[in-house]
Enzyme design. Sequence first.
Site, PDB file in Angstrom:
ATOM      1  N   GLU A  22      14.731  -9.440  -2.941  1.00 54.06           N
ATOM      2  CA  GLU A  22      14.702  -8.295  -3.863  1.00 54.06           C
ATOM      3  C   GLU A  22      13.939  -8.525  -5.178  1.00 54.06           C
ATOM      4  O   GLU A  22      12.964  -7.851  -5.478  1.00 54.06           O
ATOM      5  CB  GLU A  22      16.157  -7.883  -4.170  1.00 54.06           C
ATOM      6  CG  GLU A  22      16.323  -6.857  -5.275  1.00 54.06           C
ATOM      7  CD  GLU A  22      15.822  -5.484  -4.872  1.00 54.06           C
ATOM      8  OE1 GLU A  22      16.136  -5.027  -3.772  1.00 54.06           O
ATOM      9  OE2 GLU A  22      15.117  -4.858  -5.684  1.00 54.06           O
ATOM     10  N   PHE A  41      12.374 -10.320   9.691  1.00 56.41           N
ATOM     11  CA  PHE A  41      12.377 -11.775   9.639  1.00 56.41           C
ATOM     12  C   PHE A  41      11.270 -12.247   8.704  1.00 56.41           C
ATOM     13  O   PHE A  41      10.357 -11.484   8.355  1.00 56.41           O
ATOM     14  CB  PHE A  41      12.100 -12.363  11.031  1.00 56.41           C
ATOM     15  CG  PHE A  41      13.221 -12.127  12.005  1.00 56.41           C
ATOM     16  CD1 PHE A  41      14.525 -12.503  11.704  1.00 56.41           C
ATOM     17  CD2 PHE A  41      12.968 -11.534  13.237  1.00 56.41           C
ATOM     18  CE1 PHE A  41      15.558 -12.285  12.603  1.00 56.41           C
ATOM     19  CE2 PHE A  41      13.996 -11.316  14.136  1.00 56.41           C
ATOM     20  CZ  PHE A  41      15.291 -11.689  13.819  1.00 56.41           C
ATOM     21  N   GLY A  45       7.948  10.111 -18.221  1.00 61.74           N
ATOM     22  CA  GLY A  45       7.189  11.349 -18.020  1.00 61.74           C
ATOM     23  C   GLY A  45       6.678  11.916 -19.334  1.00 61.74           C
ATOM     24  O   GLY A  45       6.640  11.237 -20.351  1.00 61.74           O
ATOM     25  N   GLY A  46       6.293  13.167 -19.291  1.00 57.94           N
ATOM     26  CA  GLY A  46       5.685  13.799 -20.461  1.00 57.94           C
ATOM     27  C   GLY A  46       6.695  14.349 -21.467  1.00 57.94           C
ATOM     28  O   GLY A  46       6.306  14.877 -22.513  1.00 57.94           O
ATOM     29  N   ASP A  58      14.582  -4.003  -1.788  1.00 60.81           N
ATOM     30  CA  ASP A  58      15.238  -4.051  -0.480  1.00 60.81           C
ATOM     31  C   ASP A  58      15.510  -2.644   0.056  1.00 60.81           C
ATOM     32  O   ASP A  58      14.914  -2.204   1.032  1.00 60.81           O
ATOM     33  CB  ASP A  58      16.575  -4.798  -0.594  1.00 60.81           C
ATOM     34  CG  ASP A  58      16.378  -6.298  -0.529  1.00 60.81           C
ATOM     35  OD1 ASP A  58      15.341  -6.745  -0.033  1.00 60.81           O
ATOM     36  OD2 ASP A  58      17.271  -7.027  -0.978  1.00 60.81           O
ATOM     37  N   LYS A  82       8.210 -15.893   2.003  1.00 63.51           N
ATOM     38  CA  LYS A  82       9.525 -15.248   2.128  1.00 63.51           C
ATOM     39  C   LYS A  82       9.794 -14.512   0.826  1.00 63.51           C
ATOM     40  O   LYS A  82       9.423 -14.986  -0.248  1.00 63.51           O
ATOM     41  CB  LYS A  82      10.612 -16.301   2.326  1.00 63.51           C
ATOM     42  CG  LYS A  82      10.585 -16.966   3.680  1.00 63.51           C
ATOM     43  CD  LYS A  82      11.784 -17.889   3.821  1.00 63.51           C
ATOM     44  CE  LYS A  82      11.801 -18.519   5.195  1.00 63.51           C
ATOM     45  NZ  LYS A  82      12.954 -19.408   5.375  1.00 63.51           N
ATOM     46  N   THR A 131      18.552 -15.873  21.039  1.00 64.50           N
ATOM     47  CA  THR A 131      17.238 -15.547  21.605  1.00 64.50           C
ATOM     48  C   THR A 131      16.426 -16.803  21.904  1.00 64.50           C
ATOM     49  O   THR A 131      15.329 -16.709  22.448  1.00 64.50           O
ATOM     50  CB  THR A 131      16.453 -14.627  20.650  1.00 64.50           C
ATOM     51  OG1 THR A 131      16.306 -15.303  19.405  1.00 64.50           O
ATOM     52  CG2 THR A 131      17.154 -13.310  20.444  1.00 64.50           C
ATOM     53  N   LEU A 174      23.446 -12.584  20.491  1.00 70.81           N
ATOM     54  CA  LEU A 174      22.470 -13.069  21.468  1.00 70.81           C
ATOM     55  C   LEU A 174      21.734 -14.259  20.871  1.00 70.81           C
ATOM     56  O   LEU A 174      21.243 -14.168  19.742  1.00 70.81           O
ATOM     57  CB  LEU A 174      21.471 -11.922  21.727  1.00 70.81           C
ATOM     58  CG  LEU A 174      20.733 -11.882  23.039  1.00 70.81           C
ATOM     59  CD1 LEU A 174      21.701 -11.835  24.213  1.00 70.81           C
ATOM     60  CD2 LEU A 174      19.834 -10.642  23.072  1.00 70.81           C
ATOM     61  N   GLN A 226      19.388  -7.075   3.597  1.00 71.03           N
ATOM     62  CA  GLN A 226      19.515  -5.712   3.074  1.00 71.03           C
ATOM     63  C   GLN A 226      18.407  -4.738   3.451  1.00 71.03           C
ATOM     64  O   GLN A 226      18.679  -3.592   3.826  1.00 71.03           O
ATOM     65  CB  GLN A 226      19.628  -5.767   1.532  1.00 71.03           C
ATOM     66  CG  GLN A 226      19.900  -4.414   0.926  1.00 71.03           C
ATOM     67  CD  GLN A 226      19.978  -4.393  -0.595  1.00 71.03           C
ATOM     68  OE1 GLN A 226      19.807  -3.354  -1.195  1.00 71.03           O
ATOM     69  NE2 GLN A 226      20.236  -5.516  -1.225  1.00 71.03           N
ATOM     70  N   ARG A 252       6.989 -16.456  16.808  1.00 72.40           N
ATOM     71  CA  ARG A 252       7.519 -17.743  17.297  1.00 72.40           C
ATOM     72  C   ARG A 252       8.535 -17.544  18.421  1.00 72.40           C
ATOM     73  O   ARG A 252       8.748 -18.416  19.233  1.00 72.40           O
ATOM     74  CB  ARG A 252       8.141 -18.545  16.141  1.00 72.40           C
ATOM     75  CG  ARG A 252       7.112 -19.160  15.196  1.00 72.40           C
ATOM     76  CD  ARG A 252       7.722 -20.228  14.316  1.00 72.40           C
ATOM     77  NE  ARG A 252       8.674 -19.688  13.353  1.00 72.40           N
ATOM     78  CZ  ARG A 252       8.347 -19.124  12.195  1.00 72.40           C
ATOM     79  NH1 ARG A 252       7.079 -19.046  11.850  1.00 72.40           N
ATOM     80  NH2 ARG A 252       9.279 -18.655  11.385  1.00 72.40           N
TER      81      ARG A 252
HETATM   82  N1  CAO Z   1      18.972 -16.056  18.037  1.00 73.83           N
HETATM   83  C1  CAO Z   1      18.312 -17.192  17.738  1.00 73.83           C
HETATM   84  N2  CAO Z   1      17.532 -17.343  16.665  1.00 73.83           N
HETATM   85  C2  CAO Z   1      17.409 -16.276  15.864  1.00 73.83           C
HETATM   86  C3  CAO Z   1      18.052 -15.044  16.096  1.00 73.83           C
HETATM   87  C4  CAO Z   1      18.858 -14.959  17.246  1.00 73.83           C
HETATM   88  N3  CAO Z   1      19.521 -13.850  17.562  1.00 73.83           N
HETATM   89  N4  CAO Z   1      17.737 -14.177  15.121  1.00 73.83           N
HETATM   90  C5  CAO Z   1      16.927 -14.838  14.268  1.00 73.83           C
HETATM   91  N5  CAO Z   1      16.717 -16.105  14.725  1.00 73.83           N
HETATM   92  C6  CAO Z   1      15.902 -17.132  14.112  1.00 73.83           C
HETATM   93  C7  CAO Z   1      14.471 -16.723  13.956  1.00 73.83           C
HETATM   94  O1  CAO Z   1      13.810 -16.884  15.171  1.00 73.83           O
HETATM   95  C8  CAO Z   1      14.013 -17.675  12.867  1.00 73.83           C
HETATM   96  O2  CAO Z   1      13.779 -18.930  13.468  1.00 73.83           O
HETATM   97  P1  CAO Z   1      12.428 -19.786  13.246  1.00 73.83           P
HETATM   98  O3  CAO Z   1      12.206 -19.867  11.761  1.00 73.83           O
HETATM   99  O4  CAO Z   1      12.790 -21.118  13.870  1.00 73.83           O
HETATM  100  O5  CAO Z   1      11.330 -19.123  13.920  1.00 73.83           O
HETATM  101  C9  CAO Z   1      15.261 -17.890  12.044  1.00 73.83           C
HETATM  102  O6  CAO Z   1      16.344 -17.366  12.817  1.00 73.83           O
HETATM  103  C10 CAO Z   1      15.443 -17.254  10.694  1.00 73.83           C
HETATM  104  O7  CAO Z   1      14.665 -16.203  10.395  1.00 73.83           O
HETATM  105  P2  CAO Z   1      14.193 -15.934   8.877  1.00 73.83           P
HETATM  106  O8  CAO Z   1      13.104 -16.923   8.535  1.00 73.83           O
HETATM  107  O9  CAO Z   1      13.876 -14.539   8.772  1.00 73.83           O
HETATM  108  O10 CAO Z   1      15.492 -16.263   7.965  1.00 73.83           O
HETATM  109  P3  CAO Z   1      15.559 -16.996   6.535  1.00 73.83           P
HETATM  110  O11 CAO Z   1      16.986 -17.004   6.187  1.00 73.83           O
HETATM  111  O12 CAO Z   1      14.872 -18.302   6.532  1.00 73.83           O
HETATM  112  O13 CAO Z   1      14.752 -16.027   5.544  1.00 73.83           O
HETATM  113  C11 CAO Z   1      14.300 -13.966   4.357  1.00 73.83           C
HETATM  114  C12 CAO Z   1      15.343 -14.882   5.031  1.00 73.83           C
HETATM  115  C13 CAO Z   1      14.975 -12.687   3.977  1.00 73.83           C
HETATM  116  C14 CAO Z   1      13.731 -14.687   3.114  1.00 73.83           C
HETATM  117  C15 CAO Z   1      13.153 -13.695   5.365  1.00 73.83           C
HETATM  118  O14 CAO Z   1      13.721 -13.179   6.536  1.00 73.83           O
HETATM  119  C16 CAO Z   1      12.091 -12.732   4.857  1.00 73.83           C
HETATM  120  O15 CAO Z   1      11.266 -13.077   4.016  1.00 73.83           O
HETATM  121  N6  CAO Z   1      12.071 -11.516   5.416  1.00 73.83           N
HETATM  122  C17 CAO Z   1      11.064 -10.514   5.136  1.00 73.83           C
HETATM  123  C18 CAO Z   1      11.260  -9.869   3.782  1.00 73.83           C
HETATM  124  C19 CAO Z   1      12.619  -9.276   3.627  1.00 73.83           C
HETATM  125  O16 CAO Z   1      13.095  -8.468   4.390  1.00 73.83           O
HETATM  126  N7  CAO Z   1      13.248  -9.674   2.545  1.00 73.83           N
HETATM  127  C20 CAO Z   1      14.461  -9.008   2.129  1.00 73.83           C
HETATM  128  C21 CAO Z   1      15.620  -9.783   2.432  1.00 73.83           C
HETATM  129  S1  CAO Z   1      16.948  -9.058   1.611  1.00 73.83           S
HETATM  130  O17 CAO Z   1      16.964  -7.614   2.236  1.00 73.83           O
END
Ligand code: CAO
Length: 428
Positions: A139, A97, A247-248, A168, A136, A74, A72, A17, A104
């Site tokens: 919200e 991320f 507020g006030g 978020d 990590k 990556t 994609l 989000q 990484r």
């Molecule tokens: N192709 C291949 N791999 C991909 C990719 C792609 N197109 N896009 C993402 N990935 C991989 C990343 O490289 C990562 O891999 P590694 O952990 O092996 O390096 C993995 O996907 C997942 O990324 P992530 O850690 O961001 O995902 P998650 O589900 O584990 O965590 C979240 C989710 C939201 C907790 C975390 O992204 C986070 O803390 N983000 C920052 C704060 C934030 O925005 N929070 C709000 C979320 S709700 O709006």
Amino acid sequence: MGKALEGVKILDFTHVQSGPTCTQLLAWFGADVIKVEKAGEGDVTRQQLRDIDGVDSLYFTMLNHNKRSITLDTKNPKGKEVLIELIKHCDVLVENFAPGALDRMGLTWEHIHKLNPRMIVASVKGFGPGPYEDCKVYENIAQCAGGSASTTGFRDGPPLVTGAQIGDSGTGLHLALGIVTALYQRMRTGRGQRVLAAMQDGVLNLARVKLRDQQRLKHGPLKEYSQYGEGIPFGEATPRAGNDSGGGQPGWILKCKGWETDPDSYIYFITQAPVWGEICDLIGKPEWKTDPDYATPNARLPRLKHIFHTIEQWTMTMTKFEVMEKCNAVDIPVGPILSMKEIAEEPSLRATGTVVEVDHPTRGKYLTVGNPIKLSDSPCEVKRSPLLGEHTEEVLSKVLGYSAAEVAEIKGSGAVTPPEKGARAEAA
Ligand code: CAO
């Protein structure tokens, strides 16, 4: 008429989000937002909280309007090559991320800056630098860590999170401002920079008045909090204030006619000092205008509970809309508690484009929230969210300039997956 951000290319590496809120706003202002999604899976929210089997969820569609989608992998060498090309072609990379994920992938700031010195790299993270920077965050964690939860709810109950997604969507808004500011600075310097919006910081920014109260506490009780009038001592930290106004001008939520059966038959009533006389006349208490216990704001502070109880006896005789009509006629600020059903059906919100009906090839018609920021010279048309990988070929050939043979090679490498069936049918 042109759009404010026409010509700006965004490599949208966001998911869930916070990040998607930001890039959706930029798309509404005219930026070309290319959402890069995991091949085969896409943004995790495409499948979360689905109401219709096999169809992108409302969670996804409502956060990803006006974007193009390319799939994609990556972690595939060919996919990485395409990603590098996108970095060279785009103005801004936006990502949310987990901490370290971009590094990484080999995409450190230094490396990106070398590939494209004009690129702005904008990130949402849960926390800024410090003890929690590697965590990590979702919200409600941000609402708790940013000071909102400890100051929301009733004094005798647990901390509460709010329904508004201030962690978020609130942080997404902050990030969008950071990005356009960095784009503006780039016009002078020619250089990109990093933009960071931490969710804890974003929530705290929105809870700023509670840090104000924390400091005021040192100098005595917070007299506008109803616990003051109830003789309940304050502790060391800003307390939860129920429905007290921040507020006030004291305010509270009052029952209206029908409250026994309708959970939203309430109104927020503010006893703004300049219209105190009008309030007294309306509720049938003209004597309060001159009674020294009620005539001044300071005299009223210890009696707020009784005052709001008395006003409530009056509001309970009418619907919230009737109260609003009577109060607005004499400039008394009040706000009806509107349900999401009422908001969805409100014609004036449809007329301004704040609530929009959108058609989607696999879902059909649905409602969404349009751009809440209106620019007079940059009109906003809300377009449906893309299907997974709908624009993969288009981006490879038209944005990145790959030949047909090169596109075939990329596809053969497994770096991208074919677009969803619906997308193919639409394109045909
Ligand atoms: N192709 C291949 N791999 C991909 C990719 C792609 N197109 N896009 C993402 N990935 C991989 C990343 O490289 C990562 O891999 P590694 O952990 O092996 O390096 C993995 O996907 C997942 O990324 P992530 O850690 O961001 O995902 P998650 O589900 O584990 O965590 C979240 C989710 C939201 C907790 C975390 O992204 C986070 O803390 N983000 C920052 C704060 C934030 O925005 N929070 C709000 C979320 S709700 O709006």
